[in-house]
Design a protein around this motif. Structure first.
Motif, PDB file in Angstrom:
ATOM      1  N   TYR A   1      17.514-141.414  -8.627  1.00 30.43           N
ATOM      2  CA  TYR A   1      16.518-142.496  -8.595  1.00 30.43           C
ATOM      3  C   TYR A   1      16.154-143.009  -9.989  1.00 30.43           C
ATOM      4  O   TYR A   1      16.232-144.211 -10.260  1.00 30.43           O
TER       5      TYR A   1
ATOM      6  N   ASP B   1      18.592-150.593 -13.883  1.00 25.82           N
ATOM      7  CA  ASP B   1      17.862-151.848 -13.619  1.00 25.82           C
ATOM      8  C   ASP B   1      17.336-152.447 -14.916  1.00 25.82           C
ATOM      9  O   ASP B   1      17.354-153.660 -15.118  1.00 25.82           O
TER      10      ASP B   1
ATOM     11  N   GLN C   1       5.129-144.034 -13.520  1.00 26.50           N
ATOM     12  CA  GLN C   1       6.507-144.451 -13.808  1.00 26.50           C
ATOM     13  C   GLN C   1       6.867-144.369 -15.292  1.00 26.50           C
ATOM     14  O   GLN C   1       7.992-144.695 -15.672  1.00 26.50           O
TER      15      GLN C   1
HETATM   16  N1  TRP Z   1      10.349-147.007  -9.283  1.00 25.02           N
HETATM   17  C1  TRP Z   1       9.491-148.159  -9.289  1.00 25.02           C
HETATM   18  C2  TRP Z   1       8.272-147.879  -8.412  1.00 25.02           C
HETATM   19  O1  TRP Z   1       8.349-147.077  -7.527  1.00 25.02           O
HETATM   20  C3  TRP Z   1      10.197-149.404  -8.806  1.00 25.02           C
HETATM   21  C4  TRP Z   1      11.295-149.793  -9.732  1.00 25.02           C
HETATM   22  C5  TRP Z   1      12.635-149.723  -9.491  1.00 25.02           C
HETATM   23  C6  TRP Z   1      11.134-150.299 -11.048  1.00 25.02           C
HETATM   24  N2  TRP Z   1      13.329-150.160 -10.571  1.00 25.02           N
HETATM   25  C7  TRP Z   1      12.447-150.517 -11.540  1.00 25.02           C
HETATM   26  C8  TRP Z   1      10.018-150.591 -11.846  1.00 25.02           C
HETATM   27  C9  TRP Z   1      12.656-151.004 -12.824  1.00 25.02           C
HETATM   28  C10 TRP Z   1      10.250-151.056 -13.144  1.00 25.02           C
HETATM   29  C11 TRP Z   1      11.552-151.269 -13.626  1.00 25.02           C
HETATM   30  O2  TRP Z   1       7.261-148.497  -8.591  1.00 25.02           O
END
Ligand code: TRP
Ligand code: SF4
Length: 404
Positions: free
Chosen positions: A135, A142, A157
């Motif tokens: 994850y 991303d 996060q």
């Molecule tokens: N993991 C983040 C959450 O649960 C969502 C997310 C996925 C994210 N990819 C990202 C947030 C890239 C910032 C940048 O909120």
């Protein structure tokens, strides 16, 4: 695209796991609306991330993608200022994730705090999967695929953004070096005393292979102490520890989203898992009903019983929605039993209703025209994809996948 430009880029994602509520509005969404005027923004629906936990019920994801984008648009996220898109429509994220998976040590993923936390919290789901372990690396992909400078996220996060920085550093270290760098660095190691050289090499290995930060700091201290190496060699050895070559991937910074002070209907933080939310598209009569029946200071059984706002969840709503004047009226009226609880709730109901009314009107327009929403996502995806392709091309060629 220069690195300087990309540092003005903001990227964030949201998993499509349900209707958005006032907590999202006062936390994430208002912040996005503000950022879109100041930066080059990319906001996306993290549907692959939703699958890591909800792979057993994909309909939830399907139903929520368009709905979530409607909520974004309705609160004022502007597709003219920000690229809005869906993660799974940009396959470059997946390829970068795969390529980064070659070089990330397993220990880095196993140590991310949310990994064990979520496994414990979501015991009803089997999260002993390859995808769930990955994850945070998917999240790193991303971010890195856009070479984003800033990533607005909540406190939970920040560790993921930190991991992203480490992955970028490791990547740049492995693939971004100038010709001859390694030989020069190794020669510099040889110029230190035997003992120091061995210690340096061991610490460097511990950092690079296990992500051991203490080892990194010890190695840096060791270099600072060295008397008989040249400045050039010292710089080489610092670079050799962490990378210090060409920067192919940019290290992002977390932009901590100010924690939403939005309380739920029971006074706890507003969250779907507590069942205490007011959704952005909740019918206004239901909003009225929910607030009218929400609990107050338990000491106020009768109208004549004085209360204490500090013990009342309604007071926290006043803190978000009311003027000083109204708040004084509440404190005075509550403590003296001069006002009733329903009377006290009235200004909060009015404020929330007038906040939601224009949002719901906007949402209705988009609900009626889901083709418009789809075309917004397609267009945002094209913008995103162009950038993603450029980065991926550099990554591929750095990893030997292009020049043949
Ligand atoms: N993991 C983040 C959450 O649960 C969502 C997310 C996925 C994210 N990819 C990202 C947030 C890239 C910032 C940048 O909120
Ligand atoms: Fe809460 Fe207002 Fe009732 Fe006091 S008067 S208990 S603050 S709802």
């Amino acid at each position: 695209m220069s690195t300087v430009d990309s540092q003005q880029r903001v990227l964030s994602g949201m998993r499509p796991t349900g209707r958005l509520h006032l907590g999202h509005l006062h936390g994430v969404l208002n912040n996005w609306v503000k950022l879109q005027h100041e930066y080059d923004c990319f906001f996306f629906v993290a549907d692959w991330h939703a699958l890591t936990t909800h792979y057993g019920d994909p309909t939830i994801i399907e139903d929520n993608i368009i709905d979530m984008v409607i909520d974004w648009l309705a609160v004022g996220v502007n597709p003219g200022s920000a690229a809005l898109f869906v993660q799974s429509k940009i396959p470059e994220h997946a390829e970068l994730h795969l390529l980064l998976s070659m070089l990330i040590p397993l220990g880095w993923l196993e140590r991310v705090p949310s990994y064990k936390d979520q496994q414990e919290k979501l015991q009803e789901r089997d999260l002993d999967t390859y995808g769930f372990l990955g994850y945070p690396l998917l999240q790193a992909a991303d971010i890195l695929i856009y070479r984003a400078g800033f990533v607005p996220v909540g406190a939970d996060q920040v560790a993921h953004v930190e991991l992203t920085r480490e992955v970028a550093r490791r990547f740049n270290h492995m693939y971004g070096r100038e010709p001859g760098f390694e030989a020069n660095a190794e020669a510099a190691v040889g110029k230190m005393g035997k003992k120091a050289a061995r210690l340096y090499s061991n610490l460097r290995t511990a950092y690079q292979e296990q992500g051991d930060h203490e080892a990194l700091e010890k190695a840096q201290a060791l270099l600072t102490e060295q008397q008989n190496i040249s400045i050039g060699d010292r710089e080489r050895l610092f670079g050799y520890l962490e990378g210090g070559g060409k920067m192919i991937l940019a290290e992002p910074q977390a932009l901590l989203t100010p924690a939403s002070k939005m309380p739920g209907l029971d006074g706890q933080k507003m969250s779907k898992s507590y069942g205490n939310t007011i959704c952005l598209r909740e019918p206004l009569e239901d909003v009225q009903k929910k607030i009218s029946t929400m609990p107050t200071d338990p000491a106020r059984v009768r109208l004549t019983d004085p209360g204490d706002p500090a013990k009342c969840p309604v007071w926290q709503l006043h803190a978000t929605y009311s003027t000083d004047e109204t708040r004084e009226w509440v404190v005075e009226g509550c403590k003296s039993a001069g006002i009733g609880c329903l009377e006290c709730k009235k200004p909060v109901i009015d404020a929330i209703v007038s906040e939601l009314e224009p949002i719901q009107k906007q949402a209705q327009q988009y609900e009626k025209d889901s083709d418009l929403v789809r075309s917004i996502i397609v267009e945002g995806g094209e913008t995103a994809r162009e950038t993603a392709r450029e980065t991926l091309h550099e990554v591929r060629s750095a990893m030997g996948l292009v020049g043949w």
